[in-house]
Write a protein that holds these residues in place. Sequence first.
Motif, PDB file in Angstrom:
ATOM      1  N   ASP A   1       0.803  -1.238   0.000  1.00 29.20           N
ATOM      2  CA  ASP A   1       0.000   0.000   0.000  1.00 29.20           C
ATOM      3  C   ASP A   1       0.829   1.278   0.000  1.00 29.20           C
ATOM      4  N   ARG A   2       2.150   1.155  -0.049  1.00 22.22           N
ATOM      5  CA  ARG A   2       2.961   2.358  -0.257  1.00 22.22           C
ATOM      6  C   ARG A   2       3.035   2.623  -1.761  1.00 22.22           C
ATOM      7  N   THR A   3       3.492   3.819  -2.131  1.00 22.99           N
ATOM      8  CA  THR A   3       3.574   4.169  -3.554  1.00 22.99           C
ATOM      9  C   THR A   3       5.019   4.481  -3.928  1.00 22.99           C
ATOM     10  N   VAL A   4       5.449   3.870  -5.025  1.00 30.60           N
ATOM     11  CA  VAL A   4       6.821   4.081  -5.489  1.00 30.60           C
ATOM     12  C   VAL A   4       6.801   4.512  -6.954  1.00 30.60           C
ATOM     13  N   LEU A   5       7.596   5.527  -7.274  1.00 38.38           N
ATOM     14  CA  LEU A   5       7.793   5.957  -8.661  1.00 38.38           C
ATOM     15  C   LEU A   5       9.047   5.281  -9.194  1.00 38.38           C
ATOM     16  N   VAL A   6       8.950   4.731 -10.393  1.00 38.90           N
ATOM     17  CA  VAL A   6      10.113   4.105 -11.030  1.00 38.90           C
ATOM     18  C   VAL A   6      10.232   4.707 -12.423  1.00 38.90           C
ATOM     19  N   THR A   7      11.290   5.447 -12.699  1.00 34.54           N
ATOM     20  CA  THR A   7      11.440   5.968 -14.061  1.00 34.54           C
ATOM     21  C   THR A   7      12.041   4.877 -14.944  1.00 34.54           C
ATOM     22  N   GLY A   8      11.593   4.844 -16.197  1.00 40.07           N
ATOM     23  CA  GLY A   8      12.127   3.839 -17.130  1.00 40.07           C
ATOM     24  C   GLY A   8      11.676   2.427 -16.800  1.00 40.07           C
TER      25      GLY A   8
ATOM     26  N   GLY B   1      13.899  -3.965 -18.928  1.00 40.60           N
ATOM     27  CA  GLY B   1      15.115  -4.198 -18.150  1.00 40.60           C
ATOM     28  C   GLY B   1      14.945  -4.087 -16.643  1.00 40.60           C
ATOM     29  N   VAL B   2      15.884  -3.394 -16.027  1.00 40.52           N
ATOM     30  CA  VAL B   2      15.939  -3.270 -14.563  1.00 40.52           C
ATOM     31  C   VAL B   2      14.703  -2.542 -14.035  1.00 40.52           C
ATOM     32  N   GLY B   3      14.261  -1.508 -14.761  1.00 39.02           N
ATOM     33  CA  GLY B   3      13.077  -0.758 -14.330  1.00 39.02           C
ATOM     34  C   GLY B   3      11.845  -1.647 -14.301  1.00 39.02           C
ATOM     35  N   LEU B   4      11.655  -2.410 -15.358  1.00 34.52           N
ATOM     36  CA  LEU B   4      10.490  -3.303 -15.428  1.00 34.52           C
ATOM     37  C   LEU B   4      10.552  -4.364 -14.326  1.00 34.52           C
ATOM     38  N   ALA B   5      11.727  -4.927 -14.109  1.00 33.99           N
ATOM     39  CA  ALA B   5      11.870  -5.946 -13.043  1.00 33.99           C
ATOM     40  C   ALA B   5      11.577  -5.333 -11.676  1.00 33.99           C
ATOM     41  N   THR B   6      11.951  -4.066 -11.504  1.00 32.86           N
ATOM     42  CA  THR B   6      11.690  -3.385 -10.224  1.00 32.86           C
ATOM     43  C   THR B   6      10.187  -3.146 -10.053  1.00 32.86           C
TER      44      THR B   6
ATOM     45  N   ASN C   1      15.265   6.321  -9.487  1.00 35.42           N
ATOM     46  CA  ASN C   1      15.754   7.035 -10.669  1.00 35.42           C
ATOM     47  C   ASN C   1      16.560   6.057 -11.510  1.00 35.42           C
ATOM     48  N   ASN C   2      15.847   5.441 -12.466  1.00 32.79           N
ATOM     49  CA  ASN C   2      16.434   4.346 -13.237  1.00 32.79           C
ATOM     50  C   ASN C   2      16.573   4.670 -14.722  1.00 32.79           C
ATOM     51  N   ALA C   3      15.719   5.555 -15.255  1.00 32.53           N
ATOM     52  CA  ALA C   3      15.684   5.769 -16.707  1.00 32.53           C
ATOM     53  C   ALA C   3      17.055   6.181 -17.234  1.00 32.53           C
ATOM     54  N   GLY C   4      17.400   5.649 -18.371  1.00 30.73           N
ATOM     55  CA  GLY C   4      18.646   6.082 -18.981  1.00 30.73           C
ATOM     56  C   GLY C   4      19.273   5.016 -19.847  1.00 30.73           C
ATOM     57  N   GLN C   5      20.438   5.329 -20.327  1.00 32.27           N
ATOM     58  CA  GLN C   5      21.198   4.402 -21.162  1.00 32.27           C
ATOM     59  C   GLN C   5      22.650   4.857 -21.133  1.00 32.27           C
ATOM     60  N   SER C   6      23.537   4.026 -21.653  1.00 34.25           N
ATOM     61  CA  SER C   6      24.946   4.432 -21.649  1.00 34.25           C
ATOM     62  C   SER C   6      25.373   4.808 -23.071  1.00 34.25           C
TER      63      SER C   6
END
Length: 261
Positions: A7-14, A18-23, A89-94
């Motif tokens: 019941d807590r709320t978490v924002l996940v960018t990206g 990958g890692v964002g989706l798994a999170t 803060n996950n969104a990004g690429q190298s």
Amino acid sequence: MDLGLADRTVLVTGGSSGVGLATVRALLGEGANVATCGRDTARLAEAAARLDAGDRLLTAGCDVRDADAVHGFVQRAADRFGRIDGLVNNAGQSRMKRLEETTAEDWRDELELKFAGVLHPLRAARPHLRASDAASVVNVNAVLAKQPEPRLVTTSAARAGILNLSKSLAAELAADGVRVNSVCLGLIDTGQWTRRHAADGSGLTYPEWQARLAADRGIALGRLGRAEEAAYAIVTLLSPRASYITGTAIDVCGGVGRGIL
Ligand code: NDP
């Protein structure tokens, strides 16, 4: 152990791959509400359909470099769920380039993506995080921050800056009751690597190519990591159970890191 995220709320960018989706998946599994964003809304919709999370998942098309769009995304999440307890803060690429191939524009774009990707979501989410009784920010970073690679020169430098910034944020936001930590990834098997394999033209199968990559990079465990292995570390740092952990970085890298810090 109950991680206390229900019941807590978490924002996940990206969160569309990958890692964002798994999170996102791991957080939903813990009973949290999740809001996630990416630039490609079709890809986000596909991911959401696979997760089948109903009302507990909000997706929004948003580029983290656009402060207004990020503000709108965060506000929608707060309106929908009534609270925000965590931010990943996950969104990004190298950027795979050596110094001699790197233009002034590459430097500007890389620094903008890495710093905006942390600062814009944090600025928008900060009032909501301050109101939470167990707020946590996790910056998804790379072992490159501590162990630069010449073939990733801009990304290595930007990552080091973000690791440094995370420490400042942890000190400043502690007064608000907000913890800030980093997860430093080694090589995690996601779209970033399947795209590089497709572009490489080596003729090796993906498993053969990965095995060669792991040997080349000296990964102690002899393989790339899985996205869910990174997600578990991120979710642990988001949990109220990690209430005395702030200003630190956890490596999820299969032993590729050579340093002792
Ligand atoms: P993926 O390419 O699988 O996923 C990246 C996600 O970020 C996608 O959802 C993508 O969606 C989104 N994204 C990218 N740019 C933006 C943007 N400007 N605004 C909003 N969303 C964006 O990457 P990984 O899961 O591999 O990587 C996740 C993070 O971990 C990244 O920051 C990456 O640099 C870092 N990392 C990854 C490593 C690895 O080996 N995989 C190693 C070290 C660090 P869309 O394209 O639709 O916007």
